[in-house]
Design an enzyme around this catalytic site. Structure first.
Site, PDB file in Angstrom:
ATOM      1  N   LYS A  13     -15.016  48.144 104.719  1.00  0.00           N
ATOM      2  CA  LYS A  13     -13.750  47.441 104.989  1.00  0.00           C
ATOM      3  C   LYS A  13     -13.549  46.289 104.014  1.00  0.00           C
ATOM      4  O   LYS A  13     -12.482  46.132 103.442  1.00  0.00           O
ATOM      5  CB  LYS A  13     -13.721  46.892 106.431  1.00  0.00           C
ATOM      6  CG  LYS A  13     -13.906  47.944 107.510  1.00  0.00           C
ATOM      7  CD  LYS A  13     -13.765  47.357 108.906  1.00  0.00           C
ATOM      8  CE  LYS A  13     -14.809  46.330 109.267  1.00  0.00           C
ATOM      9  NZ  LYS A  13     -16.187  46.863 109.423  1.00  0.00           N
ATOM     10  N   ARG A  88     -11.469  43.544 117.332  1.00  0.00           N
ATOM     11  CA  ARG A  88     -12.723  44.236 117.635  1.00  0.00           C
ATOM     12  C   ARG A  88     -12.839  44.562 119.109  1.00  0.00           C
ATOM     13  O   ARG A  88     -13.811  45.184 119.514  1.00  0.00           O
ATOM     14  CB  ARG A  88     -13.886  43.338 117.246  1.00  0.00           C
ATOM     15  CG  ARG A  88     -14.612  43.757 115.960  1.00  0.00           C
ATOM     16  CD  ARG A  88     -15.679  42.724 115.741  1.00  0.00           C
ATOM     17  NE  ARG A  88     -16.764  43.047 114.897  1.00  0.00           N
ATOM     18  CZ  ARG A  88     -16.863  42.741 113.603  1.00  0.00           C
ATOM     19  NH1 ARG A  88     -15.849  42.217 112.976  1.00  0.00           N
ATOM     20  NH2 ARG A  88     -17.954  42.997 112.947  1.00  0.00           N
ATOM     21  N   ARG A 127     -27.522  45.546 100.892  1.00  0.00           N
ATOM     22  CA  ARG A 127     -26.443  44.856 100.181  1.00  0.00           C
ATOM     23  C   ARG A 127     -26.718  43.361  99.989  1.00  0.00           C
ATOM     24  O   ARG A 127     -27.379  42.720 100.794  1.00  0.00           O
ATOM     25  CB  ARG A 127     -25.098  45.096 100.860  1.00  0.00           C
ATOM     26  CG  ARG A 127     -24.935  44.476 102.209  1.00  0.00           C
ATOM     27  CD  ARG A 127     -23.625  44.927 102.859  1.00  0.00           C
ATOM     28  NE  ARG A 127     -23.426  44.286 104.135  1.00  0.00           N
ATOM     29  CZ  ARG A 127     -22.396  44.491 104.941  1.00  0.00           C
ATOM     30  NH1 ARG A 127     -21.445  45.344 104.595  1.00  0.00           N
ATOM     31  NH2 ARG A 127     -22.294  43.851 106.083  1.00  0.00           N
ATOM     32  N   ARG A 161     -26.761  38.445 103.800  1.00  0.00           N
ATOM     33  CA  ARG A 161     -26.348  37.966 105.112  1.00  0.00           C
ATOM     34  C   ARG A 161     -27.535  38.013 106.079  1.00  0.00           C
ATOM     35  O   ARG A 161     -28.246  39.001 106.120  1.00  0.00           O
ATOM     36  CB  ARG A 161     -25.213  38.837 105.652  1.00  0.00           C
ATOM     37  CG  ARG A 161     -23.881  38.517 105.016  1.00  0.00           C
ATOM     38  CD  ARG A 161     -22.817  39.495 105.398  1.00  0.00           C
ATOM     39  NE  ARG A 161     -22.767  39.809 106.827  1.00  0.00           N
ATOM     40  CZ  ARG A 161     -21.792  40.508 107.392  1.00  0.00           C
ATOM     41  NH1 ARG A 161     -20.794  40.958 106.661  1.00  0.00           N
ATOM     42  NH2 ARG A 161     -21.821  40.771 108.678  1.00  0.00           N
ATOM     43  N   ARG A 172     -24.957  45.648 116.101  1.00  0.00           N
ATOM     44  CA  ARG A 172     -23.553  45.571 115.658  1.00  0.00           C
ATOM     45  C   ARG A 172     -22.875  46.932 115.798  1.00  0.00           C
ATOM     46  O   ARG A 172     -21.703  47.030 116.154  1.00  0.00           O
ATOM     47  CB  ARG A 172     -23.493  45.065 114.204  1.00  0.00           C
ATOM     48  CG  ARG A 172     -23.798  43.558 114.126  1.00  0.00           C
ATOM     49  CD  ARG A 172     -24.266  43.123 112.753  1.00  0.00           C
ATOM     50  NE  ARG A 172     -23.290  43.306 111.713  1.00  0.00           N
ATOM     51  CZ  ARG A 172     -23.590  43.354 110.412  1.00  0.00           C
ATOM     52  NH1 ARG A 172     -24.845  43.240 110.013  1.00  0.00           N
ATOM     53  NH2 ARG A 172     -22.641  43.516 109.521  1.00  0.00           N
TER      54      ARG A 172
HETATM   55  P1  AMP Z   1     -18.415  41.150 109.978  1.00  0.00           P
HETATM   56  O1  AMP Z   1     -18.488  40.325 108.749  1.00  0.00           O
HETATM   57  O2  AMP Z   1     -17.025  41.651 110.266  1.00  0.00           O
HETATM   58  O3  AMP Z   1     -19.434  42.254 110.020  1.00  0.00           O
HETATM   59  O4  AMP Z   1     -18.770  40.175 111.203  1.00  0.00           O
HETATM   60  C1  AMP Z   1     -20.036  39.542 111.297  1.00  0.00           C
HETATM   61  C2  AMP Z   1     -20.243  39.020 112.716  1.00  0.00           C
HETATM   62  O5  AMP Z   1     -19.243  38.037 113.021  1.00  0.00           O
HETATM   63  C3  AMP Z   1     -20.111  40.060 113.824  1.00  0.00           C
HETATM   64  O6  AMP Z   1     -21.327  40.770 114.031  1.00  0.00           O
HETATM   65  C4  AMP Z   1     -19.733  39.179 115.014  1.00  0.00           C
HETATM   66  O7  AMP Z   1     -20.845  38.476 115.512  1.00  0.00           O
HETATM   67  C5  AMP Z   1     -18.804  38.166 114.368  1.00  0.00           C
HETATM   68  N1  AMP Z   1     -17.385  38.625 114.341  1.00  0.00           N
HETATM   69  C6  AMP Z   1     -16.624  38.891 113.242  1.00  0.00           C
HETATM   70  N2  AMP Z   1     -15.389  39.260 113.583  1.00  0.00           N
HETATM   71  C7  AMP Z   1     -15.351  39.251 114.936  1.00  0.00           C
HETATM   72  C8  AMP Z   1     -14.350  39.556 115.895  1.00  0.00           C
HETATM   73  N3  AMP Z   1     -13.121  39.980 115.528  1.00  0.00           N
HETATM   74  N4  AMP Z   1     -14.674  39.421 117.211  1.00  0.00           N
HETATM   75  C9  AMP Z   1     -15.885  38.993 117.605  1.00  0.00           C
HETATM   76  N5  AMP Z   1     -16.878  38.707 116.758  1.00  0.00           N
HETATM   77  C10 AMP Z   1     -16.629  38.825 115.434  1.00  0.00           C
END
Ligand code: AMP
Length: 215
Positions: A13, A88, A127, A161, A172
């Site tokens: 994404k 989400r 990554r 990360r 996740r």
């Molecule tokens: P991402 O970078 O999208 O993989 O997000 C990393 C982490 O941030 C996720 O595993 C969640 O803990 C938190 N997070 C990101 N976006 C959301 C969202 N829309 N709702 C809830 N938690 C989020």
């Protein structure tokens, strides 16, 4: 044009959002990036989110929807938004509709990136990004041309990360299956969902998305 990129962690994404930003002048709204910035800056939101993110669980709907609201308020009306990692949950999908209405926007497409979960773990744990310019790399799939030097800016500092480890990635993914995948029918009912093979080469995925956006 406002679109959502939907898919499990590691589906690509962020990569595709970056390319759309480059090609179309759209704006990427990644709640993950916003939360990571908040954690780094140790804001009240960041302090609340840090441990939740490290476990791979979801931050509260109120927090992420407030972040999106603030970003939409600051954006020019003519700039299209790419929602990456948001919504989400079903509650977030409902909030997004309210926010889009509030900011005079509408949703044109939901693009789902379909992927094989086992391959995703390998994608994610390998990554890393340049700490200076943010260019993305991978231990197996996209190494730097010169070892230890960023192709784009020449920096020798890289970062990973903290939630890109196998255990957290599994959590996740479970969160995605349980809470995020079930929002697809919400958009399917409106006939705005398209599916793209997220396991294809990056350029092919981009071409498929471009086709959908032009259609
Ligand atoms: P991402 O970078 O999208 O993989 O997000 C990393 C982490 O941030 C996720 O595993 C969640 O803990 C938190 N997070 C990101 N976006 C959301 C969202 N829309 N709702 C809830 N938690 C989020």
């Amino acid at each position: 044009m406002n679109i959502i990129l939907l898919g499990p962690p590691g589906a690509g994404k962020g990569t595709q959002a970056n390319l759309l930003v480059e090609h179309r002048g759209m704006r990427q709204l990644s709640t993950g990036d916003m939360l990571r910035a908040a954690v780094k800056a140790e804001t009240p939101v960041g302090l609340q989110a840090k441990a939740v993110m490290e476990r791979g669980e979801l931050v509260s709907d109120e927090i992420v929807s407030a972040l999106i609201d603030a970003e939409l308020s600051a954006m020019g009306k003519g700039t299209g938004a790419i929602f990456d990692g948001y919504p989400r949950t079903e509650a977030q999908a409902v909030s997004l509709d309210e926010l889009l209405a509030k900011h005079g926007r509408s949703l044109k497409h939901v693009v789902e990136l379909g992927v094989d979960e086992d391959a995703l773990v390998e994608r994610i744990v390998g990554r890393f990004t340049c700490a200076n310019c943010g260019e993305g790399y991978h231990d197996s799939f996209k190494q730097t041309k010169v070892a230890g030097t960023c192709d784009k800016c020449g920096s020798s500092e890289f970062k990973r990360r903290p939630d890109d480890n196998e255990e957290t990635v599994r959590t996740r993914m479970a969160e995605y299956r349980a809470k995020t995948a079930p929002i697809l029918p919400y958009y399917e009912a409106r006939g705005i969902v398209s599916r793209v093979d997220g396991m294809a080469a990056i350029d092919d995925v981009t071409a498929a998305i471009e086709n959908i956006l032009r259609g």
